[in-house]
Write a protein that holds these residues in place. Structure first.
Motif, short mmCIF file in Angstrom:
data_model
loop_
_atom_site.label_atom_id
_atom_site.label_comp_id
_atom_site.label_asym_id
_atom_site.label_seq_id
_atom_site.Cartn_x
_atom_site.Cartn_y
_atom_site.Cartn_z
N ASN A 1 0.82 -1.21 0.00
CA ASN A 1 0.00 0.00 0.00
C ASN A 1 0.86 1.26 0.00
O ASN A 1 0.58 2.22 0.72
CB ASN A 1 -0.94 0.02 1.20
N GLN B 1 2.15 4.77 -0.96
CA GLN B 1 1.52 5.92 -1.57
C GLN B 1 2.48 7.11 -1.58
O GLN B 1 3.29 7.27 -0.67
CB GLN B 1 0.24 6.33 -0.80
N TYR C 1 -0.72 5.47 -5.92
CA TYR C 1 -0.81 4.29 -5.08
C TYR C 1 -0.02 3.24 -5.83
O TYR C 1 -0.43 2.80 -6.91
CB TYR C 1 -2.28 3.88 -4.91
N PHE D 1 5.41 13.60 0.31
CA PHE D 1 5.54 12.51 1.28
C PHE D 1 5.34 11.18 0.60
O PHE D 1 4.50 11.03 -0.28
CB PHE D 1 4.47 12.63 2.38
N ARG E 1 2.57 0.84 4.32
CA ARG E 1 2.03 0.02 5.40
C ARG E 1 2.88 -1.23 5.51
O ARG E 1 3.18 -1.86 4.49
CB ARG E 1 0.59 -0.35 5.07
N TYR F 1 -2.71 -3.40 9.99
CA TYR F 1 -3.41 -3.45 8.72
C TYR F 1 -3.72 -2.08 8.17
O TYR F 1 -3.85 -1.90 6.97
CB TYR F 1 -4.73 -4.22 8.88
N GLY F 2 -3.88 -1.09 9.05
CA GLY F 2 -4.30 0.20 8.55
C GLY F 2 -3.23 1.27 8.55
O GLY F 2 -3.31 2.24 7.82
N LYS F 3 -2.22 1.06 9.37
CA LYS F 3 -1.29 2.13 9.69
C LYS F 3 -0.34 2.45 8.55
O LYS F 3 0.46 1.61 8.15
CB LYS F 3 -0.50 1.69 10.92
N LEU F 4 -0.43 3.66 8.03
CA LEU F 4 0.57 4.17 7.09
C LEU F 4 1.67 4.84 7.89
O LEU F 4 1.38 5.66 8.76
CB LEU F 4 -0.03 5.18 6.13
N PHE G 1 4.75 7.41 7.51
CA PHE G 1 5.19 8.45 6.59
C PHE G 1 6.68 8.75 6.77
O PHE G 1 7.23 8.63 7.88
CB PHE G 1 4.42 9.75 6.84
N GLY G 2 7.29 9.20 5.68
CA GLY G 2 8.62 9.77 5.77
C GLY G 2 8.53 11.21 6.26
O GLY G 2 7.44 11.73 6.52
#
Lengths: 112, 117
Positions: free
Chosen positions: A31, A33, A48, A86, A90, A97-100, A102-103
């Motif tokens: 996932n 993005q 994506y 950015f 995941r 399962y949901g947590k993105l 980020f840099g």
């Protein structure tokens, strides 16, 4: 958790120049993005792209999942491209399962 | 179509007060996420809902933070006894699905800028 490293942290371009932004992940992700955060703070979805290559106008992205990195290419940059870029991914394993994650972002400034 | 909406866009409160931040996801999206973004940083995950239940609340910093999604659509992030360190932009996102097997591109709202004086 995974670590996301973006480079360069800052980039200054003249209008019309091309650029490449990079995102490295400490572990396998899916996932994946890319986002552009405009000066008003809105995160705009660019790609994506868990793997492979995609193109959208002047922008394209490539993700090499096996080597845990992704690249964002901006061609013929315009002043409206300015903002913060950015990447986020995941973790492929575990239960997040949901947590993105980020840099820290790349701050792009395009001068006319 | 309508994107993710958040209200209020700005909230100024005093230390110790209680605040509620609202998120309206994209219609039909079953998964909803809250993130927090401090100045100069990338967004940080707080909590993820799949339907009405919190599937992952590992990012909530402490028990002053709580979120609900009673009918599987609108969500409210609640912060008790606010502290100056809670000042940040709170972002909400939604996706069509949320499991590992599913395509779940996340779409973000404009955020609520919270300032605690």
């Amino acid at each position: 958790g995974i670590q996301v490293e973006q480079s360069p942290p800052d980039l200054i371009l003249q209008e019309g120049a091309n650029s490449t932004l990079r995102c490295n992940f400490s572990d396998s992700v899916n996932n994946l993005q890319w986002f552009h955060q405009n000066p008003w703070g809105q995160l705009i979805n660019l790609f994506y792209i868990p793997s492979g290559t995609k193109q959208n106008g002047r922008l394209s992205a490539t993700t090499v999942a096996t080597e845990r990195y992704s690249l964002l290419y901006i061609s013929s940059s315009q002043t409206t491209d300015s903002g913060v870029y950015f990447c986020a991914g995941r973790p492929a394993g575990g239960t997040s399962y949901g947590k993105l994650t980020f840099g820290q972002g790349t701050i792009l400034t395009v001068h006319p | 179509g309508a994107g993710v909406s958040q209200t209020p866009s700005n909230k100024v409160t005093e230390k110790g007060k209680y605040v509620e931040l609202r998120c309206d996801p994209i219609s039909g999206h079953t998964a909803l996420y809250w993130y927090r973004q401090s100045l100069g940083q990338g967004p940080e995950f707080l909590i993820y809902f799949q339907g009405t239940g919190a599937a992952d609340d590992s990012g909530l910093p402490n028990d002053r933070f709580f979120a609900v999604r009673p009918e599987g659509s609108v969500s409210t992030l609640k912060i008790q006894r606010t502290e100056r360190g809670d000042s940040a932009v709170y972002l909400c996102a939604s996706s069509l699905g949320g499991g590992t097997r599913y395509y779940n591109e996340q779409f973000f709202g404009p955020g609520t800028r919270l300032t605690v004086l």
